[in-house]
Enzyme design. Structure first.
Site, short mmCIF file in Angstrom:
data_model
loop_
_atom_site.label_atom_id
_atom_site.label_comp_id
_atom_site.label_asym_id
_atom_site.label_seq_id
_atom_site.Cartn_x
_atom_site.Cartn_y
_atom_site.Cartn_z
N ASP A 76 -71.44 -10.38 -50.37
CA ASP A 76 -71.31 -9.64 -49.20
C ASP A 76 -69.86 -9.09 -48.93
OD1 ASP A 76 -74.03 -9.80 -49.17
OD2 ASP A 76 -74.03 -10.65 -47.23
N HIS A 225 -69.18 -14.72 -49.67
CA HIS A 225 -68.23 -13.44 -48.88
C HIS A 225 -66.86 -13.62 -49.65
CE1 HIS A 225 -71.38 -14.40 -46.14
NE2 HIS A 225 -70.84 -13.03 -45.43
#
Length: 268
Positions: A76, A225
């Site tokens: 992400d 992430h």
């Protein structure tokens, strides 16, 4: 909407509160915060029967088959922290495909990196344009978030549109899934995750490596992430050591084809 399904789904949602430490279930009656009990000893997590059914009804996926040592890398990206190029270098060296779920801000602020993702064959997922709570939007608002992102992605990197969506912070309800389906989006959640989104609070390479290895299971959809130095540093060793355990890394397209075969009863 969840009201239409009565207490069964609500009860299932409360069951999964034992999952990740960042409160996987929202108290708001109309929304879920995706979460699960972390995998241990190679056993895939389970979201509970009612939630499993809700996802199946809308073709949403969070893990692959439990008898195949395959893992799926997803990232992400809300903003760039100077680490994604290193991650891309690792993926290229290890020949491991990934899908990057991006926001509109990322498209605008890191266009050269997005172009590299596409050029090197990685998938781009729709993480919304403005990163809102999708469950609080009207259907028109949901559509605007996804389509505004797609329009900028096409302008930025020449990709016609996305087909995989992931709700910001994992917050969703049945309407998010159904509206997404009607617009051609399949939601992809995850079965491996850990707290790794604080760019200014590194815990070290060993932290990320151990979380990944300890939660790894057949069919793992891994969420990371890209703002974390921990992830960028741990990724090379994780991929190599997972391969030593017999794992291969495949794309979300492969995961979806496997899911469709299961639905049709064609899987081995």
């Amino acid at each position: 909407m969840m009201e239409q399904h009565g207490p069964g789904i609500l009860m299932a949602a409360f069951v999964i509160v034992i999952g990740l430490s960042f409160n996987p279930f929202a108290a708001h009656a109309d929304e879920f915060h995706w979460g699960f009990k972390k995998s241990q000893n190679g056993e895939p997590p389970n979201a509970g029967g009612a939630l499993e059914g809700l996802l199946d009804d809308h073709g949403a996926i969070y893990k692959g088959k439990p008898d195949k040592k395959i893992a799926y890398l997803t990232f992400d990206n809300g903003y760039e922290n100077g680490l994604t190029e290193s991650i891309l270098d690792t993926l290229k060296k290890e020949e491991a495909p990934a899908t990057f779920f991006l926001t509109g801000h990322y498209l605008k602020s890191a266009a050269p990196v997005v172009k590299r993702m596409v050029k090197e064959g990685h998938g781009i997922g729709n993480h919304s344009f403005d990163h809102p709570n999708m469950a609080k939007l009207s259907p028109a608002g949901m559509e605007e978030e996804w389509k505004k992102f797609d329009a900028l992605l096409k302008k930025t990197a020449g990709v016609e549109r996305t087909v995989y969506a992931r709700p910001p912070e994992g917050i969703f309800n049945e309407e998010v899934l159904s509206v997404g389906n009607a617009l051609g989006y399949r939601h992809i959640f995850w079965s491996v995750a850990f707290i790794d989104w604080y760019a200014d609070k590194p815990k070290g390479k060993a932290y990320a490596y151990n979380e990944l290895m300890n939660q790894l299971h057949p069919g793992a959809v891994i969420l990371m992430h890209t703002v974390s130095t921990d992830n960028a540093e741990a990724l090379p060793d994780f991929i190599r050591d997972a391969k030593k355990q017999g794992y291969t890394f495949e794309s979300l397209d492969e995961l979806v084809m496997e899911y469709e075969d299961i639905q049709l009863g064609l899987a081995n």
